[in-house]
Every structure is written in C-alpha cells, then in structure tokens.
Design a protein around this motif. Structure first.
Motif, short mmCIF file in Angstrom:
data_model
loop_
_atom_site.label_atom_id
_atom_site.label_comp_id
_atom_site.label_asym_id
_atom_site.label_seq_id
_atom_site.Cartn_x
_atom_site.Cartn_y
_atom_site.Cartn_z
N GLY A 130 9.51 -2.01 -7.28
CA GLY A 130 9.82 -3.01 -7.76
C GLY A 130 9.82 -4.31 -6.93
N GLY A 131 10.26 -5.52 -7.07
CA GLY A 131 10.09 -6.76 -6.31
C GLY A 131 10.60 -6.32 -4.75
N ASP A 132 11.94 -5.80 -4.55
CA ASP A 132 12.56 -5.77 -3.22
C ASP A 132 13.08 -4.14 -3.26
OD1 ASP A 132 14.67 -6.38 -4.85
OD2 ASP A 132 15.82 -7.15 -3.44
N GLU A 133 12.56 -3.51 -4.04
CA GLU A 133 13.15 -2.14 -4.21
C GLU A 133 12.27 -1.12 -3.55
OE1 GLU A 133 13.73 -1.89 -8.46
OE2 GLU A 133 16.07 -2.39 -8.03
N PHE A 134 12.64 -0.32 -2.86
CA PHE A 134 12.07 0.66 -2.28
C PHE A 134 12.69 2.24 -2.31
CE2 PHE A 134 11.14 -2.92 0.16
CZ PHE A 134 9.74 -2.83 0.45
N ILE A 135 12.00 3.49 -2.41
CA ILE A 135 12.27 4.73 -2.58
C ILE A 135 11.56 5.51 -1.43
CG2 ILE A 135 12.11 6.91 -4.06
CD1 ILE A 135 12.91 5.14 -6.34
N VAL A 136 12.47 6.43 -0.95
CA VAL A 136 11.75 7.31 -0.11
C VAL A 136 12.33 8.75 -0.55
CG1 VAL A 136 12.14 8.43 2.36
CG2 VAL A 136 12.01 6.00 2.07
N LEU A 137 11.23 9.59 -0.88
CA LEU A 137 11.55 11.03 -1.38
C LEU A 137 11.46 12.05 -0.15
CD1 LEU A 137 11.95 12.63 -3.93
CD2 LEU A 137 9.56 12.56 -4.29
N LEU A 138 12.44 12.88 0.10
CA LEU A 138 12.54 13.88 0.99
C LEU A 138 12.50 15.13 0.18
CD1 LEU A 138 15.28 12.28 3.19
CD2 LEU A 138 12.96 11.89 3.59
N GLU A 139 11.63 15.69 0.49
CA GLU A 139 11.56 17.30 -0.04
C GLU A 139 12.02 18.34 0.87
OE1 GLU A 139 7.66 17.99 -2.16
OE2 GLU A 139 7.47 15.87 -2.37
N ASP A 182 0.75 -1.28 0.14
CA ASP A 182 0.10 0.13 -0.03
C ASP A 182 0.86 1.39 0.08
OD1 ASP A 182 -2.76 0.85 -0.28
OD2 ASP A 182 -2.56 1.71 1.80
N LEU A 183 2.03 1.16 -0.49
CA LEU A 183 3.11 2.29 -0.60
C LEU A 183 2.85 2.96 -1.87
CD1 LEU A 183 6.40 1.09 0.86
CD2 LEU A 183 4.75 2.41 2.03
N SER A 184 2.93 4.38 -2.27
CA SER A 184 3.08 4.71 -3.43
C SER A 184 3.84 3.73 -4.36
CB SER A 184 3.52 6.22 -3.46
OG SER A 184 2.88 7.16 -2.54
N ASN A 185 3.47 3.89 -5.80
CA ASN A 185 3.83 2.91 -6.83
C ASN A 185 4.94 3.92 -7.56
OD1 ASN A 185 2.17 4.14 -8.49
ND2 ASN A 185 1.27 2.54 -8.72
N ARG A 186 5.51 3.41 -8.68
CA ARG A 186 6.21 4.00 -9.48
C ARG A 186 5.58 5.22 -10.23
NH1 ARG A 186 11.11 2.96 -11.90
NH2 ARG A 186 11.22 0.89 -11.05
N GLY A 235 8.61 9.28 8.23
CA GLY A 235 7.81 10.38 8.68
C GLY A 235 6.58 10.77 7.87
N SER A 236 5.69 11.47 8.00
CA SER A 236 4.60 11.97 7.42
C SER A 236 4.90 12.73 6.12
CB SER A 236 3.43 12.40 8.04
OG SER A 236 3.98 13.41 8.83
N ASP A 237 6.05 13.39 6.22
CA ASP A 237 6.25 14.54 5.24
C ASP A 237 6.98 13.76 3.90
OD1 ASP A 237 5.11 16.40 6.82
OD2 ASP A 237 7.17 17.08 7.74
N ALA A 238 7.47 12.59 4.20
CA ALA A 238 8.27 11.83 3.17
C ALA A 238 7.25 11.13 2.20
CB ALA A 238 9.58 11.25 3.77
N GLN A 239 7.81 10.86 1.23
CA GLN A 239 6.95 9.90 0.02
C GLN A 239 7.64 8.70 0.14
OE1 GLN A 239 5.93 11.15 -3.74
NE2 GLN A 239 4.77 9.61 -4.02
N VAL A 240 7.09 7.85 0.61
CA VAL A 240 7.82 6.11 0.51
C VAL A 240 7.15 5.29 -0.55
CG1 VAL A 240 8.28 4.25 2.00
CG2 VAL A 240 7.94 6.48 3.15
#
Length: 856
Positions: free
Chosen positions: A501-510, A430-434, A492-497
């Motif tokens: 991919g299969g086991d690939e994650f990204i955290v976007l810090l603005e 349920d995280l944001s996708n690509r 945290g709530s301000d970051a986009q997680v």
C-alpha cells in the motif's frame, strides 16, 4: 460652336469695328473666327486653341504686330502658322521685317474684302492639304511599325516554340522526374506552346480519373474551360466532337494505356496542320515520360519502404546466398552491405538453428508458400539475437527466389520481462507487491502439512501523511524508498519484503522455529530501520514504524487470517505508540470485535444521549485558585468504561465525529452556563472533521447563544491533526471563530513537526504542554531544556501556557519555577462528573489530594 475638325482664323486688330468688318467678310468660309484686340489677347487665344490662319494688324498700342509675331514664331507648335499682316502704310523695311517673321502676305488698309477673303480661303485650303498629308504619312508609318512588330512577334513566337520543344525534350528525358511535377509541367508547357487550354487525364484506382488543367489568359467563352475540355474529351454531349479548335490524343507507352491529352482554344481558332503534327509528337513524348515517372515512383516507394523499415530484409537465391539487403539488415548483422552480399542466409543463424532454417528454406522454394518461425541469429559481435524470420517466395524471378524478413524480438522479449516484473513488483521501491505476496502465501498454505511456521510482519510508517502534506510527495517517495532498502537489508535474502500500500510494508519470514524468534527478528528489523535519520531533499526525517506480527500455522490458518491478524496487531502497536513488534493474541482479536460492535452503536448512542461529560480542573499553581475546566467526553457500555481515545477512534471509523462534536459543544456549554461562574474558562476539544464542516462556525454561535454565555469565556482546543487534511480551510474557519471572540489553544504542543507552521497561520491564545514532556520534566535535563524552549516560545509569541498531566508535586514545582503557572492533572484533581461539578467548584480548596485513578 466649333467642331473638332473645324479650322480657326484669329483676327487681331485694336479697332473693334474693323475686326467686326473683317470677320463679316470671312464668315462664308465656314471656319471659327476668333477676335483679339491686342497682342496680349492674341497670345492668350493661341494658348487655348489651334489656329490655321492669323490676320494681324502691325500698328497696335502696347505690343505691336511685329512683336506679337516674334513671340508666335518662337513657339515650336506655332512656328509654321501662316500670318497675314495688315497695315495703313508699309515701307521696304517693314516688308523685309514682316517676311523675316514668316509673314505670307501684307494687306494695306483699307483692306479689299475680296482680296482678304481669297487669301484666307487659299491658306485654309493649304492647311487642309497639309493635314491630309500628315495623316497619310502617320498612317503609313503606323502600318510600317505594325508590320515590323508582327515580324518581331512571329520571330519571338518561333523562338519560344523552339525553346519549349527543347525544354520538353529535356524534361521528358529526366528519369527521376516527380510525377506530380511532370503533370503540371505537361499542361503548363503545352498550354503556352499552343496558346490553348490543356487537359491531362490519368487513370487512378476504382476506374476513376485524375485531371490536371492549365489555361491561357486569352478571352474565354461563358462556359468554364475545364468543363468545355472534358466534354470534348469524353464526347459526353451530343454533337460535341473534337474539331479544328480541339486536339485530342490517347497516351500509350510500352503497349499500355497511360491516359489522355487534350488542348483546345475556347475562342474557336483552329489549329494548323503543323501544330497538329507537333501535338502528336509531344503527346508521344509525354506518354513515355509519364510511364517512366510512374514506374520510378513505384520503385522509389518500394525502395523507401524497404530501407525505412526497422526489420532486416534480404533477397536470397535458391542456394540461400544473399543477393541484396536493406540498411536494417546491415546494421543488425555486419554494419556493411558488402560483407553480407554473397554469404548464405543459413550462416547467420546460430549453430542450433541452421539445419531448421535450411529445411524451411527448401520447403518455401518447393511449395511456394510463406512460412514464419522463431530462432536465434548471430548479430554483430557474434551476440545471439532472438528473431522472427519470414520466408516468402518471389514470383517467377529466374535468380531471386526468396525474400527473407527478419524481425528483431529483443525489445519484445525485454518488454515481456519488464511487464512480468512490474506485475509482481512495486514500481517505486521494486519490492514484491501484493500479488506476489498472495501467490506465496497461497503456496505456503498448501504446504502447511510440513508443520513449519511462517511469520508475517505487517508495518506502516507513522505520520507519513503529514510528511506528504508538509514536504510534498517527492519527499514522501524518497522516505519510502529508503525504508524499503533498509527493510530489505535488515530482513536478509531469505525473507520476502513487500510493499502492499501507500506506506504499508510486509516482511514474510518462512520456516521460523517459533513465534518468539519471529518477534525478536521483528524488533531487530525495527531497530535497524529506525536507528538512523533519513536525508530527503532538503529535510532530515527520522523514520518511525508500527509493526504487528502473526504466524501461519500458529494463530492463523489461512492467508486471509494471517494478513488480518498482523494488521490488527500493527494497529495495536500504533494505538499504544509502542516502539516494538506486537504479536497478535486472541485478546487483540476480541477487542477488535468489540470495537466493531461498538462502532455500530455510536450513532445511536449520540441520538440517545448515552454519552456524558466530565470536567478536568485547570489550576493556578501559584495560588491554588481554580482557573478553568476542560470538558472531557465519557461513555459507559454495560459495566465497562470506554477509554476516551477509543471513543474518538470509534466515532471516526463510524463517520460520526461531526455529530459527536456538536453534541459535546451543546452539552458542555449547557453545563458551564448552569455553573454561573463567568470567572472560569471552559476548554472544549474540537473534532478536526467538525472544524472542516461548512456549518462549524454556525454550530459554535448557536450553542453560545442558546446558553447565553460570552465567547471570550470559551477556549477551543485543537489537535495538530486538525491541520492535516485541508490546513487552509481549517485555518480560515478558526480565524473566523477567533474574530467572534472565542479563544484558541493548540493541544499536545510540541509532539508534532507542524506546530511551528500552525503558529504562523492561526491566532492561538494558549499552548498546552503535552503530558509526555511533563512526565519526565522533574528528572530529565534534556526534557527540561525542551520544555524551557516551549515556555520561551510562548513568551515570544505572547500566548499563555497550560501544562497537562501533572501527577506529582515535583513536576508542579519545577513547572511553576520555570514559568508555567497554569497546570492540570491528577496532582490537583481527577475529572469531575457533570452531576458533581457545581458542588466541587463551590467547595474548591487551594490544593486537592489525588483521589483514585482516572484521566490526567
């Protein structure tokens, strides 16, 4: 030969000549003459045939005449047969006895031919008279019985006809009778009522007909009864018209044509006038019953459809008052139909939509046009429900003017929300996708004139594939879900997680103030995600992540560059097994470009034999003697030496691991053979891809035979990665190599969870203790306990140990004392180039001092 109607005379006497004389006298009577020489023969003859007259001698040896007559009279079917007794003399006692036995006459011997002939003839004529009387009586009785049966049959038929008329009347008055059952009933009952074939023809769509037939079990003509009835009904054949054996009636009810009814007797028997009148009356009743059943079916179908539909359907009058509704309407609005009837449809709309509904209702009534619109209705518990409402005018009805269909849009609205969410979110975590990430990055790129940094953390789960292969995908999914939850909490709530991919994650810090702050945030996230083990199914796993970071507005200027740079930084972290966030630099980018160029050169380098071999000595630490050599591949490009681990990585990405592995086998076997030292072991590292190739064992055997070396002198070293792709195929290939004579060793033992599993399935001869344990074994008690457990395991499994990466005397001494005799590393020797190998082996000393730097 006697005929069936010919009479029989039985002559019984023990004197054969007298029997013949008597039969000669009776011959002119045209009867069958049967002789018997005794009473026994006479009884046997009577059992075989019916006799009209018996001529019986009284005095016979054995069973006399009187005894024979007594037995004859005791048989019911012979009791009335006339008997003429013959005797030589007769007193009064004999006469009385004879007449008591049913004798019709006595004749004294010698018998007068004329008297005998006359008496037998008279008796035969009397028998024929009795036979005629019996026949006439039987005929009369049969005629009386037939008359009685006919009367009974007529009575039964009349009773059955009365009952069928009453049954038809009852059936035809049933308003809810099923149409198909009514058709069958009509043809069956009329067929039985009139003793004839019956045809019922009803119109169906497209000017076609539906025929129902029934027939009796009476004799039929050669022509099929159904075809015969149809021809009479439609007059298709010339000269074929309804006649006395066929009755036809057109069925009409309420001024409308219903169909045709026809009955006919294929045996040609004509219908009586009474039957014709009865048929017309039954036809009229049948027409009305069919019309009622058709109307009832249509009404039932409409009612069933209206009640079964999920949409709420209501009928309202000109004022909007509800006159009727279906179950869906009561369920949606009140739960009870009586609370809806009489209310205004406008009241069901929410306040904001009531005026619009009233206006559209007036338009529908005035324009007689259907209209649809979306609005909100107040449903049960006064909750608001989005609906699509359709208003349709109802014909020319004096009371009901509008049909209202209300379709609940709740599920559609919810489905739209779900679809929208799934389009932008990963279904597992349920995280944001690509897609959502790309949209946000594009928006940030458009806003980059604000001068603020955005940092992108790119990470993947280390050894995740082995988790799936070992414990199954369900366990792998649980691990991913837990990692996702920890990332969301740590970022945290301000970051986009995101999961991309299969086991690939990204955290976007603005809006980060600097990249150093972003790196610190990345390290904090890593620590929080990795500090606690994860309990999945029946196994506990410690999550391990590799992380890279890049900045939009720093090193990257487009979303594409940002993703690519963070990806490269993540691989830099994974390659060096760093437990920290790696910031992308130009140096990392340069190395990557260089790797891309080198990757393209691998195949050519193999073909041109630009690779070379070096050999790391394996030493008996107790004696200092040389035990064996480990073959290591080398590649120099220009003035720079490509690290060994990068050579393998480049070959893998270029798809050349198989060709490179074959080249290493051939060259190392050749170098070993040139030494002429069969007392030394040669250790060769295998490529996992090469092991899984179909020709792997043939490559081994070919290289061994070409260089004439014993397979027992070769030890094939395997990384745990060999068993990740297809462990069954890898184990089968290695067991085959072991059966030929090659030794097997597991390299870097103890750093992967699958080591114990592989020991069960692969017959290894050696375990190599990884350098990560050896580096700390002389000073860390925890590491010492781990290494001692490996040594104990090797002893239990009856395999030998080699410690790699021994770099100082303290490590060597501790390992020797713990029981690991064979060692290799800089403490003994650096890898020896192939050109110097023969001299170095020849001049080997017990202990060599460390020289220079290089690979351990």
């Amino acid at each position: 030969m006697a005929t069936e109607s010919q009479q029989t005379v039985l002559v019984v006497d023990d004197d054969a000549r007298l029997r013949e004389l008597l039969c000669t006298v009776l011959t002119p009577l045209d009867c069958e003459l049967v002789q018997a020489g005794s009473g026994e023969e006479a009884l046997t003859a009577l059992l075989q045939r019916k006799v009209a007259v018996i001529v019986l001698d009284i005095n016979m040896p054995g069973m006399g005449g009187f005894e024979t007559a007594q037995l004859i009279r005791e048989a019911d079917e012979l009791a009335s047969t006339p008997i003429i007794f013959l005797t030589g003399q007769a007193d009064d006692g004999d006469l009385d006895r004879g007449y008591d036995l049913g004798a019709v006459d006595f004749l004294l011997k010698p018998v007068s031919a004329a008297v005998l002939y006359a008496k037998v003839k008279a008796l035969l004529e009397l028998d024929r008279s009795f036979a005629r009387l019996r026949s006439e009586a039987a005929n009369l009785h049969e005629q009386q019985m037939q008359a009685a049966r006919s009367a009974e049959t007529r009575q039964r038929e009349e009773l059955a006809l009365t009952r069928r008329r009453a049954r038809l009347a009852a059936i035809f008055t049933e308003g809810s009778l099923d149409l198909a059952s009514l058709e069958k009933t009509i043809v069956t009952e009329l067929s039985q009522m009139f003793g004839a074939e019956c045809l019922l023809r009803l119109p169906i769509a497209d000017n076609d007909w539906h025929d129902s037939f029934s027939h009796t079990e009476a004799d039929r003509t050669s022509q099929q009864p159904q075809t015969w009835l149809v021809e009479h009904l439609v007059g298709r054949s010339r000269d074929v018209t309804p006649h006395g054996s066929v009755l036809v009636d057109e069925l009409t009810a309420r001024g409308e044509h219903v169909g045709y009814l026809c009955v006919g007797r294929t045996d040609g028997r004509a219908f009586s006038e009474v039957e014709a009148v009865l048929f017309r009356g039954v036809s009229a009743a049948a027409a009305l019953a069919l019309a009622n059943a058709t109307l009832y079916r249509v009404q039932a179908e409409y009612a069933a459809v209206m009640q079964a539909t999920a949409d709420a359907i209501l009928a309202v009058d000109a004022s909007g008052a509800i006159r009727s509704c279906n179950k869906a309407a009561t369920a949606l609005f009140s739960g009870h139909s009586d609370t809806l009837i009489g209310r205004s449809i406008v009241e069901l709309a929410v306040d904001a939509d009531r005026d619009r509904l009233r206006e559209q209702l007036d338009v529908t009534l005035a324009m007689h046009q259907e209209v649809s619109l979306e609005m909100a209705f107040a449903a049960n518990a006064r909750r608001s429900v989005d609906v699509l409402i359709t208003l349709s005018p109802i014909g020319d009805s004096a009371d009901l003017h509008v049909a209202v269909v209300v379709h609940d849009l709740t599920e559609i609205k919810q489905a739209q929300l779900v679809i929208s969410h799934l389009a932008s979110h990963d279904p597992l975590t349920d995280l944001s996708n690509r897609r959502q990430l790309n949209e946000r990055l594009a928006e940030l790129a458009r806003q980059k004139e604000r001068g603020k940094l955005a940092a992108l953390l790119y990470m993947d789960v280390n050894r995740f594939k082995s988790v799936n292969d070992t414990y199954g995908h369900d366990t792998g999914d649980e691990l991913l879900v837990e990692v996702a939850q920890r990332l969301r909490a740590a970022a945290g709530s301000d970051a986009q997680v995101c999961r991309i991919g299969g086991d690939e994650f990204i955290v976007l810090l603005e809006d980060v103030p600097s990249m150093s702050v972003a790196v610190a945030a990345g390290n904090r996230i890593l620590q929080l995600v990795q500090e606690e083990p994860v309990r999945c199914k029946n196994v506990t796993l410690r999550p391990s992540l590799s992380m890279g970071i890049s900045g939009l507005g720093a090193s990257a200027h487009t979303p594409e560059e940002l993703l690519s740079q963070a990806d490269l930084a993540m691989f830099e972290s994974k390659k060096n097994r760093l437990d920290e966030c790696v910031l992308y630099t130009d140096l990392i980018g340069s190395r990557h470009k260089g790797k891309v160029d080198l990757r393209a050169e691998v195949a050519g380098a193999i073909a041109r034999s630009e690779f070379r071999m070096a050999y790391q000595p394996i030493v008996n630490s107790s004696t200092g003697a040389l035990f064996g050599l480990e073959a290591l591949v080398r590649w120099r490009v220009g003035d720079e030496e490509v690290p060994a681990e990068e050579i393998i990585s480049l070959a893998e990405t270029a798809g050349q691991t198989g060709p490179l592995s074959r080249w290493i086998l051939a060259r190392s076997f050749e170098d070993y053979a040139s030494l002429g030292r069969s007392d030394l072991k040669l250790h060769v590292n295998l490529s996992p891809d090469h092991v899984l190739e179909a020709g792997f064992v043939d490559d081994l055997i070919g290289a061994q035979r070409d260089n004439r070396i014993l397979p027992e002198n070769i030890c094939l070293e395997l990384a745990e990665l060999t068993f990740y792709g297809d462990p069954v195929a890898a184990r089968l290939a290695l067991r085959q190599a072991r059966s030929i004579g090659f030794n097997l060793a597991i390299d870097d033992f103890g750093i992967d969870h699958a080591s114990m599993t592989n020991l069960l399935h692969v017959p290894v001869d050696w375990l190599k203790i990884d350098r990560t344990f050896v580096a700390q074994v002389h000073e860390d008690q925890r590491v010492q306990r781990l290494v001692r457990s490996q040594i104990a395991l090797a002893a239990c499994m009856q395999v030998d140990l080699i410690a790699e990466g021994v770099e100082n005397q303290k490590q060597a001494d501790w390992l020797l004392e713990a029981g690991c005799v064979l060692q290799q590393g800089f403490s003994y020797a650096h890898p020896i180039e192939a050109t110097d190998l023969a001299a170095e082996v020849k001049n080997w000393a017990t202990f060599r001092t460390n020289q220079g730097t290089g690979e351990g």
